[in-house]
Scaffold this active site. Structure first.
Site, PDB file in Angstrom:
ATOM      1  N   SER A 122       0.842  -1.197   0.000  1.00 43.01           N
ATOM      2  CA  SER A 122       0.000   0.000   0.000  1.00 43.01           C
ATOM      3  C   SER A 122       0.873   1.241   0.000  1.00 43.01           C
ATOM      4  CB  SER A 122      -0.898   0.003   1.237  1.00 43.01           C
ATOM      5  OG  SER A 122      -1.584   1.236   1.377  1.00 43.01           O
ATOM      6  N   TYR A 176      -3.468  -1.587  10.123  1.00 42.13           N
ATOM      7  CA  TYR A 176      -3.406  -1.761   8.667  1.00 42.13           C
ATOM      8  C   TYR A 176      -2.084  -1.217   8.123  1.00 42.13           C
ATOM      9  CZ  TYR A 176      -4.428  -1.273   3.713  1.00 42.13           C
ATOM     10  OH  TYR A 176      -4.362  -1.344   2.343  1.00 42.13           O
TER      11      TYR A 176
END
Length: 281
Positions: free
Chosen positions: A148, A161
Site C-alpha cells: 500500500s 493496517y
C-alpha cells in the site's frame, strides 16, 4: 512447436481475495493472457460466478475455486494441500487479500485486529513460504504481494493496517534480494486509496481519504500485473501516489503521520473540531 499462447495456458496463477476489487481485476488480466486460475476468497457464490464467466469468455482449460477464510491460521496450509492434491503447479502467486479497521487503536476491537494481522501478514507469509519452496525447486516463478501507499508512512486511525502493509513491503523487498540469483521474482504493489470495498468494510467511508480522488481497481491491477511480468521489485500505482511515496523519503515521520491522520479523520469530526475551536475563541 508450441505457440506462445499454448505455453501460457500451461501456467497457473493463484489469487487470494479474488471475488472483488483488485483480485477480480487480476483474475481478468491473467485469464486474458491464457493463465489457468486458482481463485481464493470467502464468497463461494461470487467466486463461482467469476470463474464461470472467465472460463467461458477465455476458454481456459482449468479454473479452480477455493472457498477459504484467510483469517484462520490453518488456511494457508489447507489451500496448499488442496492445490497439491489436485496436481496443480502454481507458477504465479498473488497475495492480494487484505483488510483494515478504522479508529483509534485504544478503542478498536483487539480480536478483529488480530484477525487482520493474520489476513494481511501471517497468511501471505505462509502461502509464500509454501509455494516459494516449490518455485525454488523449479527455479522459476513469480510472486505479487499487494502492499500500500501507507507502507511508506505511519497511518494514525488505521495503525494496524498501516503496520501490516509496511511489513508486506519490507518482506517483499527482502525476498527480492534473497532470490536475486534465481529466476524467481517478487513484486510489491503499492496502491493508494482506491474505489473498492475497503473503506466500507473498514468503517471508514466518511473519511477524507474515502471521499477524495480514488484510483480504479482495473488501473491498479494493470500496473501491478505489468510490473510483475517485468520482474520489478516495487511499483506505486498512480502519479499522485508516486509523488506521495517520493515525499515520504524527505518528510519527517511526525509530518507524515499528521498528514495521514488528516486524511483518515472523518469529515464530520473535522467540522465539529472547527466549531469547538471557534466557540473557544
Amino acid at each position: 512447436m508450441r505457440t506462445m499462447n499454448e505455453e501460457k495456458k500451461e501456467k497457473t496463477v493463484l489469487i487470494t481475495g479474488a471475488s472483488n476489487g483488485f483480485g477480480m481485476e487480476f483474475a481478468k488480466l491473467f485469464a486474458r493472457d491464457g493463465y489457468n486460475l486458482v481463485l481464493v476468497a470467502r464468497s463461494t457464490d461470487r467466486l463461482k460466478k467469476l470463474a464461470y464467466e472467465l472460463q467461458d469468455e477465455y476458454q481456459l482449460p482449468h479454473v479452480c475455486t477455493i472457498t477459504s477464510d484467510l483469517t484462520r491460521p490453518e488456511s494457508a496450509q489447507e489451500i496448499y494441500d488442496a492445490v497439491r492434491s489436485s496436481g496443480i503447479k502454481v507458477d504465479v502467486l498473488v497475495n492480494n487479500a487484505g483488510a483494515g479497521v478504522h479508529g483509534f487503536f485504544h478503542e478498536t476491537d483487539l480480536e478483529r485486529e488480530q484477525a487482520i494481522i493474520q489476513l494481511n501478514v501471517n497468511t501471505p507469509v505462509a502461502l509464500t513460504k509454501l509455494f516459494l519452496r516449490d518455485m525454488k525447486l523449479r527455479n522459476e516463478g513469480k510472486i505479487l504481494n499487494v502492499a500500500s501507499l501507507v507502507s511508506f508512512m505511519p497511518s494514525p486511525l488505521m495503525a494496524i493496517y498501516g503496520a501490516t502493509k509496511a511489513f508486506v513491503l519490507s518482506f517483499s523487498e527482502a525476498l527480492t534480494n534473497e532470490l536475486q540469483d534465481t529466476n524467481i521474482t517478487v513484486t510489491a504493489l503499492c496502491p493508494g486509496a482506491s474505489n473498492t470495498m475497503f473503506f466500507r468494510r473498514a468503517g471508514a467511508t466518511d473519511t477524507r481519504a474515502a471521499n477524495g480522488t480514488l484510483s480504479e481497481p482495473a488501473d491498479v491491477a494493470l500496473d501491478g500485473y505489468n510490473a510483475l511480468m517485468s520482474g520489478e521489485m516495487r511499483v506505486v500505482s498512480g502519479m499522485m501516489n508516486k509523488l506521495q511515496a517520493s515525499a515520504s523519503g524527505v518528510m519527517s515521520d511526525s509530518s507524515l503521520a499528521a498528514t495521514m491522520r488528516h486524511l483518515m479523520e472523518e469529515e464530520t469530526q473535522q467540522q465539529e473540531e472547527r466549531e469547538t475551536t471557534h466557540e473557544q475563541v
